[in-house]
Design a protein around this motif. Structure first.
Motif, PDB file in Angstrom:
ATOM      1  N   SER A  21       0.828  -1.207   0.000  1.00 18.64           N
ATOM      2  CA  SER A  21       0.000   0.000   0.000  1.00 18.64           C
ATOM      3  C   SER A  21       0.860   1.254   0.000  1.00 18.64           C
ATOM      4  O   SER A  21       0.594   2.211  -0.726  1.00 18.64           O
ATOM      5  N   LYS A  22       1.913   1.249   0.819  1.00 21.88           N
ATOM      6  CA  LYS A  22       2.813   2.400   0.878  1.00 21.88           C
ATOM      7  C   LYS A  22       3.502   2.609  -0.460  1.00 21.88           C
ATOM      8  O   LYS A  22       3.621   3.744  -0.939  1.00 21.88           O
ATOM      9  N   LYS A  23       3.937   1.514  -1.073  1.00 24.25           N
ATOM     10  CA  LYS A  23       4.576   1.608  -2.382  1.00 24.25           C
ATOM     11  C   LYS A  23       3.610   2.143  -3.422  1.00 24.25           C
ATOM     12  O   LYS A  23       3.969   2.979  -4.267  1.00 24.25           O
ATOM     13  N   ARG A  24       2.361   1.689  -3.366  1.00 27.68           N
ATOM     14  CA  ARG A  24       1.350   2.140  -4.315  1.00 27.68           C
ATOM     15  C   ARG A  24       1.116   3.647  -4.174  1.00 27.68           C
ATOM     16  O   ARG A  24       0.967   4.357  -5.167  1.00 27.68           O
ATOM     17  N   VAL A  25       1.079   4.132  -2.935  1.00 31.81           N
ATOM     18  CA  VAL A  25       0.890   5.564  -2.694  1.00 31.81           C
ATOM     19  C   VAL A  25       2.064   6.354  -3.269  1.00 31.81           C
ATOM     20  O   VAL A  25       1.875   7.371  -3.958  1.00 31.81           O
ATOM     21  N   GLU A  26       3.270   5.903  -3.021  1.00 31.93           N
ATOM     22  CA  GLU A  26       4.453   6.607  -3.513  1.00 31.93           C
ATOM     23  C   GLU A  26       4.490   6.641  -5.038  1.00 31.93           C
ATOM     24  O   GLU A  26       4.771   7.686  -5.640  1.00 31.93           O
ATOM     25  N   VAL A  27       4.189   5.494  -5.657  1.00 34.26           N
ATOM     26  CA  VAL A  27       4.195   5.411  -7.117  1.00 34.26           C
ATOM     27  C   VAL A  27       3.124   6.324  -7.705  1.00 34.26           C
ATOM     28  O   VAL A  27       3.354   7.014  -8.711  1.00 34.26           O
ATOM     29  N   THR A  28       1.955   6.355  -7.072  1.00 33.52           N
ATOM     30  CA  THR A  28       0.856   7.180  -7.574  1.00 33.52           C
ATOM     31  C   THR A  28       1.168   8.661  -7.449  1.00 33.52           C
ATOM     32  O   THR A  28       0.886   9.452  -8.367  1.00 33.52           O
ATOM     33  N   LEU A  29       1.763   9.059  -6.339  1.00 35.85           N
ATOM     34  CA  LEU A  29       2.127  10.472  -6.165  1.00 35.85           C
ATOM     35  C   LEU A  29       3.170  10.902  -7.197  1.00 35.85           C
ATOM     36  O   LEU A  29       3.094  12.005  -7.745  1.00 35.85           O
ATOM     37  N   LEU A  48      -7.772  11.132 -12.173  1.00 36.28           N
ATOM     38  CA  LEU A  48      -7.369   9.890 -11.513  1.00 36.28           C
ATOM     39  C   LEU A  48      -7.084   8.799 -12.536  1.00 36.28           C
ATOM     40  O   LEU A  48      -6.162   7.988 -12.360  1.00 36.28           O
ATOM     41  N   GLN A  49      -7.855   8.794 -13.618  1.00 37.31           N
ATOM     42  CA  GLN A  49      -7.645   7.789 -14.649  1.00 37.31           C
ATOM     43  C   GLN A  49      -6.269   7.959 -15.295  1.00 37.31           C
ATOM     44  O   GLN A  49      -5.539   6.983 -15.505  1.00 37.31           O
ATOM     45  N   ALA A  50      -5.906   9.209 -15.606  1.00 39.51           N
ATOM     46  CA  ALA A  50      -4.609   9.466 -16.240  1.00 39.51           C
ATOM     47  C   ALA A  50      -3.461   9.128 -15.304  1.00 39.51           C
ATOM     48  O   ALA A  50      -2.442   8.565 -15.724  1.00 39.51           O
ATOM     49  N   VAL A  51      -3.624   9.468 -14.028  1.00 41.03           N
ATOM     50  CA  VAL A  51      -2.581   9.185 -13.047  1.00 41.03           C
ATOM     51  C   VAL A  51      -2.424   7.682 -12.848  1.00 41.03           C
ATOM     52  O   VAL A  51      -1.303   7.162 -12.789  1.00 41.03           O
ATOM     53  N   CYS A  52      -3.533   6.983 -12.759  1.00 39.82           N
ATOM     54  CA  CYS A  52      -3.471   5.533 -12.585  1.00 39.82           C
ATOM     55  C   CYS A  52      -2.824   4.856 -13.784  1.00 39.82           C
ATOM     56  O   CYS A  52      -2.065   3.889 -13.638  1.00 39.82           O
ATOM     57  N   GLN A  53      -3.133   5.369 -14.956  1.00 40.37           N
ATOM     58  CA  GLN A  53      -2.522   4.800 -16.163  1.00 40.37           C
ATOM     59  C   GLN A  53      -1.014   5.026 -16.140  1.00 40.37           C
ATOM     60  O   GLN A  53      -0.241   4.119 -16.477  1.00 40.37           O
ATOM     61  N   GLU A  54      -0.584   6.210 -15.748  1.00 39.58           N
ATOM     62  CA  GLU A  54       0.845   6.518 -15.660  1.00 39.58           C
ATOM     63  C   GLU A  54       1.524   5.668 -14.597  1.00 39.58           C
ATOM     64  O   GLU A  54       2.664   5.219 -14.774  1.00 39.58           O
ATOM     65  N   ALA A  55       0.840   5.457 -13.477  1.00 44.52           N
ATOM     66  CA  ALA A  55       1.407   4.696 -12.366  1.00 44.52           C
ATOM     67  C   ALA A  55       1.257   3.195 -12.548  1.00 44.52           C
ATOM     68  O   ALA A  55       1.861   2.416 -11.798  1.00 44.52           O
ATOM     69  N   ASP A  56       0.432   2.792 -13.519  1.00 46.84           N
ATOM     70  CA  ASP A  56       0.138   1.373 -13.753  1.00 46.84           C
ATOM     71  C   ASP A  56      -0.485   0.737 -12.505  1.00 46.84           C
ATOM     72  O   ASP A  56      -0.060  -0.327 -12.050  1.00 46.84           O
ATOM     73  N   VAL A  57      -1.492   1.415 -11.958  1.00 50.65           N
ATOM     74  CA  VAL A  57      -2.246   0.878 -10.825  1.00 50.65           C
ATOM     75  C   VAL A  57      -3.732   0.946 -11.170  1.00 50.65           C
ATOM     76  O   VAL A  57      -4.148   1.730 -12.024  1.00 50.65           O
ATOM     77  N   LYS A  58      -4.526   0.153 -10.493  1.00 52.29           N
ATOM     78  CA  LYS A  58      -5.963   0.147 -10.717  1.00 52.29           C
ATOM     79  C   LYS A  58      -6.616   1.310  -9.971  1.00 52.29           C
ATOM     80  O   LYS A  58      -6.281   1.566  -8.810  1.00 52.29           O
ATOM     81  N   PRO A  59      -7.534   2.020 -10.603  1.00 53.58           N
ATOM     82  CA  PRO A  59      -8.217   3.132  -9.925  1.00 53.58           C
ATOM     83  C   PRO A  59      -8.855   2.729  -8.599  1.00 53.58           C
ATOM     84  O   PRO A  59      -8.825   3.490  -7.633  1.00 53.58           O
ATOM     85  N   THR A  60      -9.406   1.532  -8.537  1.00 53.53           N
ATOM     86  CA  THR A  60     -10.063   1.084  -7.304  1.00 53.53           C
ATOM     87  C   THR A  60      -9.091   0.946  -6.144  1.00 53.53           C
ATOM     88  O   THR A  60      -9.508   0.959  -4.984  1.00 53.53           O
TER      89      THR A  60
END
Length: 206
Positions: free
Chosen positions: A13-21, A38-50
């Motif tokens: 979870s911590k890694k996901r937050v750092e990658v997303t930021l 959020l969609q663009a950021v998630c795509q850039e971070a390669d994480v699921k919006p949910t």
């Protein structure tokens, strides 16, 4: 006490937050706030919006989080100068500070776009004012370390200095990456800053 099996999930979870930021900073710097969905950021971070809605339910919450990061890092920079600054030469100390602020912004280009979003969006105006007030308090502590005595005048000087620096960041953002242009902007603003602050420091030393 946390169970051992809980720790990997927390680490993920911590890694996901750092990658997303980091992804949000990249999208904001390259495309501006309007494109930092959020969609663009998630795509850039390669994480699921949910997987990030629990942290940032919307675009505004994500920008708010980035502003908190900016406030913390700038506070550390300013207060670091308050601890290490040379009270015998306030002009030199402030030139060093403006140089460090410039280096920070040029390394974190998302700050320019974030500043524009705060200034242009009525929803964020109160947040912008709160950030101003917070930085004015930090600058007041810096002026105190430089030997400015009168508390009432010190706060006024700090508030005005903060406004000048906001204008400075706007000027630098227009010439970002152009070292010669930025140096000239620094020189111009240092003249303004020194002319404004000289009476405050002269009154202190008299």
């Amino acid at each position: 006490m946390l169970h051992e099996r809980d720790k990997p999930q927390q680490m993920r979870s911590k890694k996901r937050v750092e990658v997303t930021l980091q992804a949000a900073k990249k999208v904001l710097a390259e495309s501006g706030y309007a494109s930092m969905t959020l969609q663009a950021v998630c795509q850039e971070a390669d994480v699921k919006p949910t997987s990030i809605y629990r942290y940032w339910p919307n675009q505004a919450a994500l920008l708010t989080n980035l502003l908190e990061v900016f406030e913390e890092e700038m506070a550390a920079l300013i207060l670091g100068h308050a601890e290490d600054g040379d009270s015998s030469d306030w002009r030199h100390s402030l030139r060093q500070l403006i140089g460090d602020i410039t280096d920070y912004c040029e390394t974190n280009l998302w700050v320019y776009a974030g500043r524009t979003a705060l200034s242009d969006n009525s929803v964020f105006m109160q947040m912008h004012r709160q950030t101003f007030a917070l930085f004015a308090q930090h600058i007041s502590r810096l002026f105190d370390a430089m030997g400015m005595v009168d508390d009432a005048k010190k706060l006024h000087a700090a508030q005005t200095y903060t406004l000048i620096m906001d204008a400075y960041m706007g000027a630098v953002s227009r010439d970002s990456g152009n070292r010669e242009a930025i140096r000239q902007i620094q020189d111009t603003f240092m003249e303004v800053i020194c002319a404004f602050l000289a009476p405050y420091f002269e009154a202190t030393s008299s």
